[in-house]
Design an enzyme around this catalytic site. Structure first.
Site, PDB file in Angstrom:
ATOM      1  CE  LYS A  90      -3.917   2.189   0.226  1.00  0.00           C
ATOM      2  NZ  LYS A  90      -3.489   2.884  -1.013  1.00  0.00           N
ATOM      3  CD  GLN A 111       3.333   4.686   2.210  1.00  0.00           C
ATOM      4  OE1 GLN A 111       3.866   5.497   1.473  1.00  0.00           O
ATOM      5  NE2 GLN A 111       2.257   4.982   2.920  1.00  0.00           N
ATOM      6  CE  LYS A 114       4.110   7.523   5.562  1.00  0.00           C
ATOM      7  NZ  LYS A 114       3.783   8.366   4.370  1.00  0.00           N
ATOM      8  CE  LYS A 126       4.722   7.299  -2.172  1.00  0.00           C
ATOM      9  NZ  LYS A 126       4.064   7.780  -0.954  1.00  0.00           N
ATOM     10  N   GLY A 165      -2.626   8.298  -4.270  1.00  0.00           N
ATOM     11  CA  GLY A 165      -1.949   9.501  -4.753  1.00  0.00           C
ATOM     12  C   GLY A 165      -0.718   9.858  -3.944  1.00  0.00           C
ATOM     13  CG  ASP A 166       3.510  10.950  -2.820  1.00  0.00           C
ATOM     14  OD1 ASP A 166       3.389  10.698  -1.613  1.00  0.00           O
ATOM     15  OD2 ASP A 166       4.476  11.604  -3.273  1.00  0.00           O
ATOM     16  CB  THR A 210      -2.098  13.659   4.334  1.00  0.00           C
ATOM     17  OG1 THR A 210      -2.513  12.549   3.548  1.00  0.00           O
ATOM     18  CG2 THR A 210      -0.635  13.519   4.697  1.00  0.00           C
ATOM     19  CG  ASN A 241      -4.074  16.231  -0.595  1.00  0.00           C
ATOM     20  OD1 ASN A 241      -3.583  15.602   0.344  1.00  0.00           O
ATOM     21  ND2 ASN A 241      -5.366  16.221  -0.825  1.00  0.00           N
ATOM     22  CB  SER A 377      -5.567   4.841   1.874  1.00  0.00           C
ATOM     23  OG  SER A 377      -5.341   5.937   1.016  1.00  0.00           O
TER      24      SER A 377
HETATM   25  P1  NDP Z   1       0.866  17.891  -4.221  1.00  0.00           P
HETATM   26  O1  NDP Z   1       1.316  17.514  -5.570  1.00  0.00           O
HETATM   27  O2  NDP Z   1      -0.568  18.113  -3.969  1.00  0.00           O
HETATM   28  O3  NDP Z   1       1.639  19.196  -3.715  1.00  0.00           O
HETATM   29  C1  NDP Z   1       3.026  19.232  -3.629  1.00  0.00           C
HETATM   30  C2  NDP Z   1       3.469  20.592  -3.132  1.00  0.00           C
HETATM   31  O4  NDP Z   1       4.847  20.532  -2.832  1.00  0.00           O
HETATM   32  C3  NDP Z   1       3.281  21.680  -4.171  1.00  0.00           C
HETATM   33  O5  NDP Z   1       3.064  22.893  -3.522  1.00  0.00           O
HETATM   34  C4  NDP Z   1       4.642  21.668  -4.868  1.00  0.00           C
HETATM   35  O6  NDP Z   1       4.975  22.907  -5.495  1.00  0.00           O
HETATM   36  C5  NDP Z   1       5.570  21.396  -3.698  1.00  0.00           C
HETATM   37  N1  NDP Z   1       6.768  20.714  -4.200  1.00  0.00           N
HETATM   38  C6  NDP Z   1       6.818  19.502  -4.813  1.00  0.00           C
HETATM   39  N2  NDP Z   1       8.061  19.192  -5.175  1.00  0.00           N
HETATM   40  C7  NDP Z   1       8.820  20.229  -4.799  1.00  0.00           C
HETATM   41  C8  NDP Z   1      10.198  20.524  -4.891  1.00  0.00           C
HETATM   42  N3  NDP Z   1      11.061  19.643  -5.473  1.00  0.00           N
HETATM   43  N4  NDP Z   1      10.637  21.689  -4.371  1.00  0.00           N
HETATM   44  C9  NDP Z   1       9.765  22.559  -3.782  1.00  0.00           C
HETATM   45  N5  NDP Z   1       8.447  22.347  -3.673  1.00  0.00           N
HETATM   46  C10 NDP Z   1       7.988  21.206  -4.162  1.00  0.00           C
HETATM   47  O7  NDP Z   1       1.438  16.735  -3.253  1.00  0.00           O
HETATM   48  P2  NDP Z   1       0.965  16.332  -1.787  1.00  0.00           P
HETATM   49  O8  NDP Z   1       0.495  17.530  -1.045  1.00  0.00           O
HETATM   50  O9  NDP Z   1       0.083  15.156  -1.904  1.00  0.00           O
HETATM   51  O10 NDP Z   1       2.342  15.792  -1.168  1.00  0.00           O
HETATM   52  C11 NDP Z   1       3.220  16.638  -0.419  1.00  0.00           C
HETATM   53  C12 NDP Z   1       4.121  15.778   0.452  1.00  0.00           C
HETATM   54  O11 NDP Z   1       3.322  15.005   1.350  1.00  0.00           O
HETATM   55  C13 NDP Z   1       4.999  14.765  -0.285  1.00  0.00           C
HETATM   56  O12 NDP Z   1       6.216  14.630   0.418  1.00  0.00           O
HETATM   57  C14 NDP Z   1       4.197  13.481  -0.166  1.00  0.00           C
HETATM   58  O13 NDP Z   1       5.042  12.335  -0.285  1.00  0.00           O
HETATM   59  C15 NDP Z   1       3.660  13.630   1.238  1.00  0.00           C
HETATM   60  N6  NDP Z   1       2.478  12.836   1.570  1.00  0.00           N
HETATM   61  C16 NDP Z   1       1.362  12.890   0.822  1.00  0.00           C
HETATM   62  C17 NDP Z   1       0.245  12.156   1.175  1.00  0.00           C
HETATM   63  C18 NDP Z   1      -1.038  12.225   0.440  1.00  0.00           C
HETATM   64  O14 NDP Z   1      -1.988  11.602   0.875  1.00  0.00           O
HETATM   65  N7  NDP Z   1      -1.156  12.983  -0.648  1.00  0.00           N
HETATM   66  C19 NDP Z   1       0.276  11.242   2.347  1.00  0.00           C
HETATM   67  C20 NDP Z   1       1.493  11.322   3.119  1.00  0.00           C
HETATM   68  C21 NDP Z   1       2.547  12.079   2.714  1.00  0.00           C
HETATM   69  P3  NDP Z   1       4.856  23.042  -7.101  1.00  0.00           P
HETATM   70  O15 NDP Z   1       3.388  23.034  -7.382  1.00  0.00           O
HETATM   71  O16 NDP Z   1       5.514  24.332  -7.415  1.00  0.00           O
HETATM   72  O17 NDP Z   1       5.574  21.841  -7.663  1.00  0.00           O
HETATM   73  O1  2IT Z   2       3.054   8.868   1.565  1.00  0.00           O
HETATM   74  C1  2IT Z   2       1.909   8.419   1.751  1.00  0.00           C
HETATM   75  O2  2IT Z   2       1.582   7.867   2.804  1.00  0.00           O
HETATM   76  C2  2IT Z   2       0.922   8.588   0.673  1.00  0.00           C
HETATM   77  N1  2IT Z   2       1.229   9.189  -0.360  1.00  0.00           N
HETATM   78  C3  2IT Z   2      -0.460   8.013   0.813  1.00  0.00           C
HETATM   79  C4  2IT Z   2      -0.474   6.551   0.464  1.00  0.00           C
HETATM   80  C5  2IT Z   2      -1.823   5.894   0.403  1.00  0.00           C
HETATM   81  O3  2IT Z   2      -1.834   4.721   0.018  1.00  0.00           O
HETATM   82  O4  2IT Z   2      -2.841   6.502   0.744  1.00  0.00           O
END
Ligand code: NDP
Ligand code: 2IT
Length: 445
Positions: A90, A111, A114, A126, A165-166, A210, A241, A377
């Site tokens: 997952k 992961q 976690k 992943k 998603g991520d 998240t 997100n 999830s």
């Molecule tokens: P999104 O794609 O929704 O948003 C990502 C954000 O981070 C954007 O603002 C983006 O800016 C910025 N960003 C991405 N890459 C870079 C970079 N190299 N340098 C600077 N800024 C950057 O992703 P999420 O919000 O889903 O994910 C954010 C983090 O949270 C990640 O580390 C992800 O692994 C983690 N995460 C996500 C989960 C989920 O359920 N979605 C669960 C647990 C962890 P820009 O638009 O300019 O690229």
């Molecule tokens: O980093 C993470 O935990 C995620 N991107 C969410 C993974 C999931 O299966 O919901």
């Protein structure tokens, strides 16, 4: 690091050359695990660490697609099925130009722990692609997702591997991926992906989970020092997100979130971020943060620079790995920081973590603090399996219980192993022991 573990770590690094984020994640976990091996010699005898660092399966594939002008592009797709001791693999899919095997493996490795901490029956995996969604039309995104799934479908399934998603993968992409899976397999298999739309098998609260969970975790840390979010000045990185829903939750608890960022710069809004406006710009219009300055009186945008130059009492890094280094950590500490909770995966470098810990800052590592997303999830999978759908209130209540439970387990484990208040030690040991016990019980796998 314990010398027995160091030897294993060195072998892992030599076997996986060039994968620097994976090396970093492995090193950080191993640094916590010495005391566990003193108490559990069976983990050494069973070579649990050696097995844990070698993914059960790694899939790398070609993803050809055409843009709107009819030009052919080729990207690389990945799925690393890391560990299935506790349940089907997952973990999310990341679409970002920086993606390569080392990033997918660091994320998959994190992961495992976690997912174990959530207490839900999910293993670790992943995936993703070096595809850059920025500036692409909906039709281009759809064609890319369809091509990606045309290979991925044979490797996943409700009982095998359940992506979500991520970065760069949200509700729109999950929709296109699900549609293609259904078309190829001729099965309405809701449990094969999570983060689905509400009308076709998704769960309420999954979009918020998240960010909400990260704030709930931070709140539990603050409580241990008799504090709360009320009146805190919060700095957030990212504006995707995780960031948007962390901002919303922190403000609902009485904090003022004064800054957030994207890869081009950051905004400062002393009155508190207007979440509805931010969401409109980033999620609906898929625009840039400069738009926020133009539409919000009193807000200012800084191009480039570091959002960590903005002072705050609570920092929530919610963008990406290694976005907060030792210098940024020292600056935050000198500006009055009291707590950090990682919404992103591994956003703080190892030197940043040391700075926070030496300064006595409350520090919640990502594998604990951002587990609310994957936990919800797993709640989506439960609803799919029982063909049910729960109310927002019920699902949010479950998320809250899970996050409080993770916090408490990390705190108790840290204390049990002689490191009270050290959530890094608590999360690493707590997650590891659960997976290690299951691996030993299941024989040599
Ligand atoms: P999104 O794609 O929704 O948003 C990502 C954000 O981070 C954007 O603002 C983006 O800016 C910025 N960003 C991405 N890459 C870079 C970079 N190299 N340098 C600077 N800024 C950057 O992703 P999420 O919000 O889903 O994910 C954010 C983090 O949270 C990640 O580390 C992800 O692994 C983690 N995460 C996500 C989960 C989920 O359920 N979605 C669960 C647990 C962890 P820009 O638009 O300019 O690229
Ligand atoms: O980093 C993470 O935990 C995620 N991107 C969410 C993974 C999931 O299966 O919901």
């Amino acid at each position: 690091m314990d010398s027995r573990l160091e030897a294993v770590r060195d072998t892992v690094l030599a076997r996986n050359p060039g994968e620097k984020e994976f090396h970093q994640a492995v090193t950080e976990v191993f640094e916590s695990l010495g005391p566990v091996h003193d108490r559990h010699p069976e983990f050494l005898e069973g070579a649990v660490l050696e097995r844990l660092c070698e993914p059960e399966r790694q899939i790398i594939f070609r993803v050809p697609w055409t843009d709107d002008a009819g030009r052919v592009h080729v990207n690389r797709g990945f799925r690393v099925e890391f560990n299935s001791a506790l349940g089907p693999y997952k973990g999310g899919l990341r679409f970002h130009p920086s993606v390569y095997l080392g990033i997918v493996k660091f994320l998959g490795f994190e992961q495992i722990f976690k997912n174990a901490l959530t207490g839900m029956p999910i293993g670790g995996g992943k995936g993703g692609s070096d595809f850059d969604p920025r500036g692409r039309s909906d039709a281009e995104i759809m064609r890319f997702c369809q091509s990606f799934m045309t290979e991925l479908y044979r490797h996943i399934g409700e009982y095998t591997d359940v992506p979500a998603g991520d970065i760069g993968v949200g509700g729109r992409e999950i929709g296109y991926l699900f549609g293609q899976y259904k078309r190829i397999t001729n099965r309405y298999e809701s449990g094969v992906l999570t983060g689905k739309g509400i009308s076709w098998g998704g769960s309420l609260v999954r979009p918020e989970a998240t960010g909400y969970g990260t704030v709930i975790f931070a709140q539990e840390m603050l409580k241990t020092r008799g504090q709360s979010f009320d009146g805190q000045r919060v700095v957030v990185s990212g504006s995707g997100n995780v960031a948007i829903h962390a901002i919303a939750k922190a403000q609902s608890l009485g904090a003022t979130v004064v800054a957030c960022s994207d890869s081009a710069g950051y905004i400062v809004d002393e009155a508190g971020i207007d979440v509805a406006l931010l969401s409109q710009i980033k999620e609906v219009e898929r625009g840039r943060l400069t738009e926020y300055e133009a539409r919000r009186p009193g807000a200012s945008h800084v191009s480039g620079g570091s959002v960590w130059d903005v002072s705050g009492t609570v920092a929530l890094p919610c963008a990406t790995q290694n976005e907060l280094d030792g210098d940024a950590a020292a600056k935050l500490v000198s500006n009055g920081l009291i707590a950090v909770a990682e919404g992103a995966n591994m956003p703080s470098t190892r030197s940043a973590v040391s700075v926070f810990q030496e300064a006595g800052i409350l520090f919640g590592p990502g594998k604990a603090a951002n587990a609310g997303g994957v936990a919800t999830s797993a709640l989506e999978m439960q609803q799919n399996a029982s063909r049910d759908s729960w109310s927002f209130e019920h699902t949010e209540q479950r998320l809250t219980e899970i996050m409080v439970g993770i916090h408490d387990r990390c705190a108790e484990t840290a204390a049990e192993y002689g490191a009270p208040g050290n959530y890094v030690v608590g999360a690493n040991i707590g997650g590891f022991v659960k997976v290690a016990d299951a691996m030993l019980a299941q024989g040599l796998i």
